[in-house]
Design a protein around this motif. Structure first.
Motif, PDB file in Angstrom:
ATOM      1  N   ILE A 145      13.707   9.011  -1.363  1.00 17.13           N
ATOM      2  CA  ILE A 145      13.106   9.265  -0.043  1.00 17.13           C
ATOM      3  C   ILE A 145      12.106   8.124  -0.248  1.00 17.13           C
ATOM      4  N   SER A 146      11.274   7.865  -1.056  1.00 16.14           N
ATOM      5  CA  SER A 146      10.297   6.643  -0.897  1.00 16.14           C
ATOM      6  C   SER A 146      10.840   5.216  -0.671  1.00 16.14           C
ATOM      7  N   ALA A 147      12.199   5.356  -1.273  1.00 17.14           N
ATOM      8  CA  ALA A 147      12.751   3.773  -1.177  1.00 17.14           C
ATOM      9  C   ALA A 147      12.928   3.606   0.397  1.00 17.14           C
ATOM     10  N   VAL A 148      13.769   4.615   0.667  1.00 16.76           N
ATOM     11  CA  VAL A 148      14.088   4.705   2.382  1.00 16.76           C
ATOM     12  C   VAL A 148      12.703   4.704   3.185  1.00 16.76           C
ATOM     13  N   ALA A 149      11.733   5.439   2.924  1.00 20.19           N
ATOM     14  CA  ALA A 149      10.407   5.166   3.589  1.00 20.19           C
ATOM     15  C   ALA A 149      10.084   4.019   3.645  1.00 20.19           C
ATOM     16  N   LEU A 150       9.799   3.285   2.278  1.00 18.48           N
ATOM     17  CA  LEU A 150       9.473   1.680   2.342  1.00 18.48           C
ATOM     18  C   LEU A 150      10.272   0.928   3.324  1.00 18.48           C
ATOM     19  N   VAL A 155       0.883  -1.180  -0.053  1.00 17.44           N
ATOM     20  CA  VAL A 155      -0.017   0.041   0.088  1.00 17.44           C
ATOM     21  C   VAL A 155       0.633   1.378  -0.080  1.00 17.44           C
ATOM     22  N   MET A 156       1.884   1.233   0.815  1.00 17.78           N
ATOM     23  CA  MET A 156       2.833   2.375   0.770  1.00 17.78           C
ATOM     24  C   MET A 156       3.601   2.427  -0.541  1.00 17.78           C
ATOM     25  N   ALA A 157       3.946   1.366  -1.135  1.00 16.96           N
ATOM     26  CA  ALA A 157       4.585   1.605  -2.266  1.00 16.96           C
ATOM     27  C   ALA A 157       3.503   2.118  -3.517  1.00 16.96           C
ATOM     28  N   ALA A 158       2.233   1.515  -3.517  1.00 21.23           N
ATOM     29  CA  ALA A 158       1.350   2.040  -4.467  1.00 21.23           C
ATOM     30  C   ALA A 158       1.091   3.620  -4.189  1.00 21.23           C
ATOM     31  N   GLY A 159       0.952   4.049  -2.974  1.00 18.09           N
ATOM     32  CA  GLY A 159       0.702   5.377  -2.567  1.00 18.09           C
ATOM     33  C   GLY A 159       1.890   6.312  -3.175  1.00 18.09           C
ATOM     34  N   LEU A 160       3.042   5.909  -2.615  1.00 16.64           N
ATOM     35  CA  LEU A 160       4.166   6.900  -3.125  1.00 16.64           C
ATOM     36  C   LEU A 160       4.609   6.810  -4.554  1.00 16.64           C
ATOM     37  N   ALA A 161       3.967   5.610  -5.218  1.00 16.46           N
ATOM     38  CA  ALA A 161       4.287   5.731  -6.699  1.00 16.46           C
ATOM     39  C   ALA A 161       3.261   6.689  -7.325  1.00 16.46           C
ATOM     40  N   THR A 162       1.991   6.657  -6.879  1.00 15.24           N
ATOM     41  CA  THR A 162       0.993   7.538  -7.353  1.00 15.24           C
ATOM     42  C   THR A 162       1.286   9.004  -6.810  1.00 15.24           C
ATOM     43  N   VAL A 163       2.099   9.282  -5.845  1.00 13.22           N
ATOM     44  CA  VAL A 163       2.527  10.660  -5.555  1.00 13.22           C
ATOM     45  C   VAL A 163       3.594  11.189  -6.634  1.00 13.22           C
ATOM     46  N   ILE A 164       4.525  10.187  -6.633  1.00 12.60           N
ATOM     47  CA  ILE A 164       5.658  10.498  -7.511  1.00 12.60           C
ATOM     48  C   ILE A 164       5.355  10.710  -9.014  1.00 12.60           C
ATOM     49  N   LEU A 165       4.282   9.882  -9.421  1.00 13.02           N
ATOM     50  CA  LEU A 165       3.682   9.904 -10.998  1.00 13.02           C
ATOM     51  C   LEU A 165       3.187  11.352 -10.827  1.00 13.02           C
ATOM     52  N   ILE A 214      12.264  14.376  -8.794  1.00 14.36           N
ATOM     53  CA  ILE A 214      11.879  13.090  -9.079  1.00 14.36           C
ATOM     54  C   ILE A 214      12.699  11.948  -8.488  1.00 14.36           C
ATOM     55  N   ARG A 215      13.794  12.114  -8.803  1.00 19.40           N
ATOM     56  CA  ARG A 215      14.959  11.052  -8.234  1.00 19.40           C
ATOM     57  C   ARG A 215      15.058  11.292  -6.839  1.00 19.40           C
TER      58      ARG A 215
END
Length: 489
Positions: free
Chosen positions: A201-206, A35-45, A195-196
């Motif tokens: 940051i998303s990877a660290v958050a995951l 769920v976190m990955a989906a949310g972060l991916a959506t935010v990044i996109l 974006i990078r």
């Protein structure tokens, strides 16, 4: 003519268990990370889409603005500073570009055709000073049928907008062109860096989320694992394990329900063991008596008749014992009682009438309570008649036996008083236990010692108690006292 069909029946194999072998802790962590990955991916996109659209709007606006400023200067036809006419396209470009300050990633070009060659002058972002725009690239821009487009350059993709400049001497074929452009790779470099950074940051958050969810899931599932271990440790011989309850959340409620289930199981197994022990203890004697008489029975008809009578008596006693044991076992069940609002005077009168039919005694109804109580009238009747039967067994014909009832503030009591030998103080504490007979015993020597245990079970099923008051040699009073209202239920 019919043809027989042979059908082979094969035993069905074991049905595979549904579900997954993945531990619940891993599933919780996996779903949370997903769920976190989906949310972060959506935010990044979304951030990438919004930023690139913002860049596109800024670039298009910048191109239009530069073209509009050049058209304004060209329409005036003279230099605003010197008020000299601008008839040479190259001078027009130089004059216009000298007053421009390009934005980041922006380049402004003035291109003039001189024979077969192109002469150009430009003003650009200093970061793009090393990017060379050769004649081939410029010819592609000025000869394009559309006034705007993109082209690949050594500095990356260039988005351009062209303004055709007609000759001052007249004619419809432009010989000079003003071009404003943006190097898109440079313009979007900051967005790409953002974006990078978001991805990192998303990877660290995951990773942190996975660690936190692993720890939290372990804490949440710890009571569940405790329940599982407790369930695994349970056996029919040991149902004493209980789970400590902490807090008031769902897990605590689960532990409470599990403990309540263990209480019910322990009670059920205890009742079953008690029933088996009691049955084995009490039925062994009549079985032995029956077997002994049958083994030595002769051929004499009178002897046979006597043996049959003795065996029949023992079988009847066994049946009574089994019925009493079953009643005691049923007393542990929730449907043992069927309480209802009952008139105490009517109930007392019915019990008195039924008791008088038990044996020829001098029955006296010494007190009658007034009011209604919430009890099971049939079970109360059964308990009082059992007390009456007990009184009959300890008295002789014509002896006085008194019955009565009384309604108190929050309870109702029923009692039977006999004039028998009484109960020694040493027996009073255990007289209501199973298979316990008083020191005096029944006059006829019968009874398995279950009658008073049944009375106690009925009283306790009503959340009441059974009592005995006695002075040895002067009779005894047996009774039950139970709550009178519906609050006990």
């Amino acid at each position: 003519m019919t043809t027989a069909t042979t059908v082979e029946l094969r035993p069905a194999g074991p049905v595979p268990a549904s579900g997954t072998r993945v531990p619940a802790r891993v599933q919780i962590m996996g779903w949370l990370v997903l769920v976190m990955a989906a949310g972060l991916a959506t935010v990044i996109l979304l951030v990438s889409e919004f930023e690139h659209r913002a860049i596109d709007r800024r670039v298009n606006s910048g191109l239009e603005q530069e073209a509009a400023e050049f058209r304004l200067l060209a329409s005036r036809g003279h230099d605003p500073a010197t008020n000299q006419p601008l008839t040479d396209p190259y001078e027009l470009f130089v004059r216009h570009l000298s007053g421009q300050y390009p934005q980041r990633a922006e380049v402004l070009l003035g291109v003039v055709a001189e024979g077969t060659t192109l002469r150009s002058v430009d003003q650009r972002d200093r970061a793009l000073s090393d990017v060379r725009l050769d004649d081939t690239l410029l010819r592609g821009i000025v000869s394009a049928p559309e006034a705007t487009g993109t082209v690949q350059t050594p500095g990356g993709e260039l988005r351009w907008l062209r303004v055709d400049v007609l000759p001052p001497t007249g004619g419809s074929t432009p010989q000079a062109w003003f071009v404003s452009g943006f190097f898109m790779d440079v313009a979007t470099a900051d967005v790409d860096d953002t974006i990078r950074t978001l991805v990192a940051i998303s990877a660290v958050a995951l990773v942190l989320g996975a660690g936190v969810s692993w720890v939290v899931a372990g804490q949440i599932l710890a009571p569940v694992n405790t329940v599982r271990r407790a369930a695994a440790a349970l056996t029919e011989q040991d149902l004493t394990h209980r789970i400590p309850v902490h807090g008031r959340d769902d897990i605590a409620a689960l532990a409470e329900q599990f403990n309540a289930m263990l209480d019910r199981l322990e009670s059920a197994f205890a009742t079953r063991r008690q029933f088996l022990d009691d049955a084995g203890h009490e039925l062994r004697t009549p079985i032995t008596i029956i077997r002994g008489h049958l083994e030595v029975m002769g051929d004499d008809p009178a002897e046979r008749a006597e043996v049959v009578r003795l065996c029949t008596d023992e079988l009847d006693r066994m049946a009574r014992i089994v019925d009493d044991l079953l009643l005691l076992a049923k007393a542990e069940q929730p449907d043992f009682l069927r309480p209802e609002w009952t008139s105490v005077p009517e109930l007392t009168s019915d019990v008195d009438a039924k008791a008088r039919a038990i044996a020829p005694r001098m029955w006296q109804l010494e007190a009658v309570g007034e009011g209604e109580v919430f009890v099971d009238p049939q079970r109360v009747t059964q308990a009082v008649l059992q007390l009456a039967q007990n009184a009959v067994q300890h008295t002789t014909d014509g002896a006085v036996i008194r019955l009565g009832s009384a309604v108190h503030a929050d309870s109702v009591s029923f009692w039977v008083t006999d004039s028998g030998p009484g109960v020694p103080s040493s027996d009073a504490a255990r007289i209501f236990d199973r298979f316990v007979r008083g020191a005096a015993g029944a006059r006829d020597g019968t009874g398995a010692g279950l009658g008073l245990a049944i009375v106690k079970a009925i009283a306790e099923a009503h959340y009441g108690q059974a009592r005995v008051l006695s002075v040895p040699g002067r009779g005894a009073t047996f009774g039950i006292e139970i709550p009178s209202g519906s609050g006990w239920r």
